[in-house]
Design an enzyme around this catalytic site. Structure first.
Site, PDB file in Angstrom:
ATOM      1  N   CYS A  12       2.559   6.690  -6.954  1.00 56.33           N
ATOM      2  CA  CYS A  12       2.420   7.941  -7.710  1.00 56.33           C
ATOM      3  C   CYS A  12       3.182   9.091  -7.048  1.00 56.33           C
ATOM      4  CB  CYS A  12       0.944   8.293  -7.862  1.00 56.33           C
ATOM      5  SG  CYS A  12      -0.031   6.910  -8.501  1.00 56.33           S
ATOM      6  N   PRO A  47     -10.733 -21.061 -13.571  1.00 57.04           N
ATOM      7  CA  PRO A  47     -11.803 -20.974 -12.569  1.00 57.04           C
ATOM      8  C   PRO A  47     -11.246 -20.512 -11.221  1.00 57.04           C
ATOM      9  CG  PRO A  47     -11.835 -23.099 -13.707  1.00 57.04           C
ATOM     10  CD  PRO A  47     -10.594 -22.397 -14.141  1.00 57.04           C
ATOM     11  N   ASP A 100      -2.754  -3.125 -13.593  1.00 60.47           N
ATOM     12  CA  ASP A 100      -1.873  -2.963 -14.758  1.00 60.47           C
ATOM     13  C   ASP A 100      -1.693  -4.258 -15.547  1.00 60.47           C
ATOM     14  OD1 ASP A 100      -1.522  -0.409 -13.885  1.00 60.47           O
ATOM     15  OD2 ASP A 100       0.617  -0.580 -13.439  1.00 60.47           O
ATOM     16  N   LYS A 109     -19.538  31.037 -19.971  1.00 58.23           N
ATOM     17  CA  LYS A 109     -19.473  29.962 -20.970  1.00 58.23           C
ATOM     18  C   LYS A 109     -18.204  29.193 -20.651  1.00 58.23           C
ATOM     19  CE  LYS A 109     -21.296  32.872 -24.643  1.00 58.23           C
ATOM     20  NZ  LYS A 109     -20.805  33.781 -25.671  1.00 58.23           N
ATOM     21  N   SER A 133       0.814  -1.218   0.000  1.00 53.29           N
ATOM     22  CA  SER A 133       0.000   0.000   0.000  1.00 53.29           C
ATOM     23  C   SER A 133       0.844   1.264   0.000  1.00 53.29           C
ATOM     24  CB  SER A 133      -0.883   0.010   1.256  1.00 53.29           C
ATOM     25  OG  SER A 133      -2.203  -0.189   0.908  1.00 53.29           O
TER      26      SER A 133
HETATM   27  C1  LIG Z   1       6.553   6.333 -10.353  1.00 53.24           C
HETATM   28  C2  LIG Z   1       5.119   6.072 -10.672  1.00 53.24           C
HETATM   29  C3  LIG Z   1       4.220   7.132 -10.736  1.00 53.24           C
HETATM   30  C4  LIG Z   1       2.889   6.887 -11.072  1.00 53.24           C
HETATM   31  N1  LIG Z   1       2.031   7.942 -11.103  1.00 53.24           N
HETATM   32  C5  LIG Z   1       0.717   7.731 -11.402  1.00 53.24           C
HETATM   33  C6  LIG Z   1      -0.210   8.786 -11.394  1.00 53.24           C
HETATM   34  O1  LIG Z   1       0.140   9.944 -11.089  1.00 53.24           O
HETATM   35  N2  LIG Z   1      -1.493   8.511 -11.729  1.00 53.24           N
HETATM   36  C7  LIG Z   1      -1.906   7.243 -12.052  1.00 53.24           C
HETATM   37  O2  LIG Z   1      -3.094   7.031 -12.336  1.00 53.24           O
HETATM   38  N3  LIG Z   1      -1.044   6.215 -12.044  1.00 53.24           N
HETATM   39  C8  LIG Z   1       0.250   6.419 -11.729  1.00 53.24           C
HETATM   40  N4  LIG Z   1       1.126   5.372 -11.700  1.00 53.24           N
HETATM   41  C9  LIG Z   1       0.637   4.033 -12.075  1.00 53.24           C
HETATM   42  C10 LIG Z   1      -0.031   3.335 -10.896  1.00 53.24           C
HETATM   43  O3  LIG Z   1       0.815   3.366  -9.796  1.00 53.24           O
HETATM   44  C11 LIG Z   1      -0.325   1.893 -11.315  1.00 53.24           C
HETATM   45  O4  LIG Z   1      -1.185   1.927 -12.425  1.00 53.24           O
HETATM   46  C12 LIG Z   1      -1.002   1.109 -10.199  1.00 53.24           C
HETATM   47  O5  LIG Z   1      -0.216   1.092  -9.054  1.00 53.24           O
HETATM   48  C13 LIG Z   1      -1.258  -0.318 -10.682  1.00 53.24           C
HETATM   49  O6  LIG Z   1      -1.779  -1.077  -9.631  1.00 53.24           O
HETATM   50  P1  LIG Z   1      -1.532  -2.657  -9.590  1.00 53.24           P
HETATM   51  O7  LIG Z   1      -2.179  -3.146  -8.361  1.00 53.24           O
HETATM   52  O8  LIG Z   1      -1.904  -3.230 -10.886  1.00 53.24           O
HETATM   53  O9  LIG Z   1       0.050  -2.801  -9.488  1.00 53.24           O
HETATM   54  P2  LIG Z   1       1.047  -2.202  -8.417  1.00 53.24           P
HETATM   55  O10 LIG Z   1       0.432  -1.095  -7.656  1.00 53.24           O
HETATM   56  O11 LIG Z   1       2.309  -1.917  -9.152  1.00 53.24           O
HETATM   57  O12 LIG Z   1       1.283  -3.394  -7.410  1.00 53.24           O
HETATM   58  C14 LIG Z   1       1.799  -4.623  -7.841  1.00 53.24           C
HETATM   59  C15 LIG Z   1       2.577  -5.256  -6.692  1.00 53.24           C
HETATM   60  O13 LIG Z   1       2.654  -6.630  -6.925  1.00 53.24           O
HETATM   61  C16 LIG Z   1       3.882  -7.115  -6.438  1.00 53.24           C
HETATM   62  N5  LIG Z   1       4.168  -8.402  -7.098  1.00 53.24           N
HETATM   63  C17 LIG Z   1       4.367  -8.625  -8.422  1.00 53.24           C
HETATM   64  N6  LIG Z   1       4.573  -9.939  -8.654  1.00 53.24           N
HETATM   65  C18 LIG Z   1       4.499 -10.553  -7.458  1.00 53.24           C
HETATM   66  C19 LIG Z   1       4.641 -11.896  -7.055  1.00 53.24           C
HETATM   67  N7  LIG Z   1       4.883 -12.874  -7.925  1.00 53.24           N
HETATM   68  N8  LIG Z   1       4.517 -12.186  -5.735  1.00 53.24           N
HETATM   69  C20 LIG Z   1       4.274 -11.205  -4.843  1.00 53.24           C
HETATM   70  N9  LIG Z   1       4.134  -9.906  -5.174  1.00 53.24           N
HETATM   71  C21 LIG Z   1       4.241  -9.592  -6.461  1.00 53.24           C
HETATM   72  C22 LIG Z   1       4.851  -6.024  -6.808  1.00 53.24           C
HETATM   73  O14 LIG Z   1       5.989  -6.054  -5.971  1.00 53.24           O
HETATM   74  C23 LIG Z   1       4.014  -4.764  -6.629  1.00 53.24           C
HETATM   75  O15 LIG Z   1       4.275  -4.139  -5.384  1.00 53.24           O
HETATM   76  C24 LIG Z   1       2.468   5.570 -11.351  1.00 53.24           C
HETATM   77  C25 LIG Z   1       3.362   4.499 -11.264  1.00 53.24           C
HETATM   78  C26 LIG Z   1       4.669   4.741 -10.917  1.00 53.24           C
HETATM   79  C27 LIG Z   1       5.619   3.589 -10.821  1.00 53.24           C
END
Ligand SMILES: Cc1cc2nc3c(=O)[nH]c(=O)nc-3n(C[C@H](O)[C@H](O)[C@H](O)COP(=O)(O)OP(=O)(O)OC[C@H]3O[C@@H](n4cnc5c(N)ncnc54)[C@H](O)[C@@H]3O)c2cc1C
Length: 545
Positions: free
Chosen positions: A46, A272, A279, A429, A42
């Site tokens: 960003c 299932p 992402d 406007k 958590s």
């Molecule tokens: C520097 C930065 C700035 C950003 N700024 C913005 C912004 O301003 N606005 C915006 O909308 N988005 C922004 N983003 C994008 C946004 O942070 C991501 O889109 C979002 O966090 C995606 O959420 P997620 O849960 O898919 O992945 P994440 O939040 O990346 O979390 C995935 C987690 O899964 C863990 N993980 C991966 N594989 C495994 C595994 N096999 N076992 C255990 N853990 C694992 C990783 O360590 C990671 O911590 C930014 C991203 C970055 C890096």
């Protein structure tokens, strides 16, 4: 409600943690285990660039929760430094490695949520190991350490993370160069809008190398394909991200054409009992295609939706507009939906509207200009996308348009929106209403426009270029070949404007041009207004490679 006993979540940040907390609020009795490879859950990804830049001063401000706080409030079993190494979808088991001890174990699940996010793209060029990336707290610590004492940096990639990092390194006092392989920064914008962003970077002292491919990273910096070397003590690779599908692919879970995990409307994968969010998945784009939208908002919403689906609540995963905003060197840069370049590439008919309104009433101190762009389906009048660049008010306009898109409003209906107004906040406007006026004029066939990239062709084919600005504005510079008849003189000088050739009218931003176009059309001329005026034309011409 469904009642799964054991739920496992892979990835403990945006999507994963949203799913975990929602699940607990829905299913008090389930065992919920969150596996997170890194040392934090958590955290505020960003905010990372702003900690690097010293804007966010306290590292602790990035850490929104800890495993302990999540246990205390939600009774979540959060295991940091624990990596999921394999999924056996037939046995419904996840293989886990404790990265601190090396110990291997298995976790059984009734429901599994995949939210592993994306990985930074690292191009296979010599020296790439020297390049830093920015995805998590550990990366942030490495970057903060590397820039201490450094004098210069090269940031490879001019997307939103690259530009945020560039601005923050500049804020730290480094000489910064952005190296971008395409001809523009900020791919979610069209080139004439992106040019305004590159201007702001350069005005802030950041060098921008467009059309420049990095081919090698060495101790001295980055070597480009044309042989130039960008000297840099620190090199950052911000070339984009790819869905981290390693685990899913190995487990035989279906991937989509864009390379993310394919999910249905309830975020279920092909296996299932396995959901995926964030992402790592492919989203439905406004044009119906599947695409990747690596943004925090969709990841958080999908986490909640997957939890609802697991609990048996009805779920509908909406289209991902890709609404995004970034702050770059004093500019807000925001976009939603699809771009003109994507529409042109796909051959889909579209209409384009540019305006340059002020963010609030001009007579109230501090007003600044916005560049606004709207993309419209010419048949249905549906809004396909929008872009905004300006010192203030870009975020609000794009959010309003994204809301209108979600509600299925047409472009013309933007004029009906009853938006708040006082001189320090907007205009009677509002710029969004203005887009509605323009769209309505076009939809009713009251005006025809031409785009900046059509001007040269129209002139070659004999169109008269008619500059209706004042004599002074004309003298200060115009489009080559243009003739000046100021708007207030058009009625008296009608005989100077041909009836047997097309006339392309233009002014500074399109407003006087619109009045002249209406006047000339009623006087029997075949006339078009240059959309966005000479301002958009100039930005477009400068954006050309
Ligand atoms: C520097 C930065 C700035 C950003 N700024 C913005 C912004 O301003 N606005 C915006 O909308 N988005 C922004 N983003 C994008 C946004 O942070 C991501 O889109 C979002 O966090 C995606 O959420 P997620 O849960 O898919 O992945 P994440 O939040 O990346 O979390 C995935 C987690 O899964 C863990 N993980 C991966 N594989 C495994 C595994 N096999 N076992 C255990 N853990 C694992 C990783 O360590 C990671 O911590 C930014 C991203 C970055 C890096």
């Amino acid at each position: 409600m469904n009642n799964p006993k054991s739920i496992v979540i892979i990835g403990g940040v945006a999507g994963g943690m949203s799913a975990a907390t929602r699940l607990r609020r829905l299913l008090e009795d389930a065992t919920i285990t969150v596996l997170e490879r890194s040392g934090n859950v958590s955290f505020a990804n960003c905010g990372l660039p702003y900690y690097v830049g010293g804007v966010i001063e306290e590292r602790s401000a990035l850490l929104l929760q800890t495993p302990e706080s999540l246990f205390d409030r939600f009774r979540l079993d959060v295991r940091i430094h624990h990596e999921a190494t394999a999924i056996d979808v037939a046995r419904r088991v996840v293989a886990v490695r404790d990265l601190a001890t090396g110990q291997e174990s298995e976790l059984a699940y009734d429901a599994l949520v995949l939210s592993p996010g994306a990985r930074a793209v690292r191009p296979p060029i010599p020296g790439i190991d020297r390049a830093l990336t920015l995805r998590d707290i550990e990366d942030t610590d490495r970057m903060t350490e590397a820039i201490a004492g450094a004098g210069s940096a090269a940031v490879i990639g001019g997307g939103f993370i690259g530009l945020e990092v560039a601005e923050n390194l500049r804020h730290r006092g480094l000489d910064v160069t952005v190296v971008e392989a395409t001809d523009q920064v900020m791919a979610p914008l069209d080139p004439e809008m992106a040019r305004l962003v590159a201007d702001a970077l350069e005005a802030d002292g950041i060098a921008v190398r467009l059309g420049a491919s990095a081919v090698e990273i060495s101790e001295g910096g980055v070597r480009l394909a044309d042989g130039d070397v960008v000297a840099a003590d620190v090199v950052v690779a911000a070339i984009g991200v790819r869905p981290d599908t390693t685990l899913a692919a190995a487990a035989g879970i279906e991937l989509g054409q864009a390379g993310g995990i394919a999910v249905d409307d309830e975020l279920r994968t092909s296996a299932p009992g396995v959901w995926a969010v964030g992402d790592v998945i492919e989203k439905r784009r406004p044009d119906g295609t599947a695409g990747l939208v690596p943004l925090a908002g969709p990841a958080n919403r999908q986490g909640r939706l997957a939890a609802d689906s697991i609990a048996g609540l009805p779920v509908r995963n909406p289209r991902a507009l890709g609404t995004a905003v970034v702050g770059v060197c004093g500019l807000q840069v925001a976009a939603t939906g699809v771009t003109e370049k994507a529409l042109r590439a796909s051959g889909r008919p579209h209409r384009v509207i540019h305006t340059h309104p002020l963010n609030h009433a001009g007579y109230y101190p501090g007003a600044s200009a916005l560049a606004l762009k709207l993309l419209v389906d010419p048949d249905s009048d549906a809004i396909l996308g929008a872009q905004a660049v300006g010192a203030s008010g870009a975020d609000k306009r794009i959010d309003v348009i994204a809301t209108a898109m979600t509600a299925g409003m047409t472009a013309s209906e933007l004029l009906d929106l009853d938006l708040c107004y006082a001189p320090q906040f907007g205009s009677a406007k509002d710029p969004v209403n203005m887009l509605g006026y323009l769209a309505d004029n076009q939809h009713r066939g009251l005006v025809r426009t031409a785009q900046w990239h059509e001007v040269a062709d129209l002139a070659t084919h004999g169109a008269m270029l008619l500059d209706v600005r004042t004599v002074g504005e004309f003298a200060a510079g115009t489009i080559p070949g243009a003739v000046n008849v100021p708007l207030d003189e058009v009625r008296e000088r009608l005989d100077e404007i041909p009836v047997d050739a097309e006339v392309l009218v233009f002014c500074a931003v399109g407003q006087r041009g619109h009045s002249a176009t209406r006047l000339l059309a009623q006087a029997g001329r075949t006339v078009r207004n240059l959309d966005g005026g000479i301002k958009t034309w100039r930005a477009g011409v400068r954006a050309r490679p």
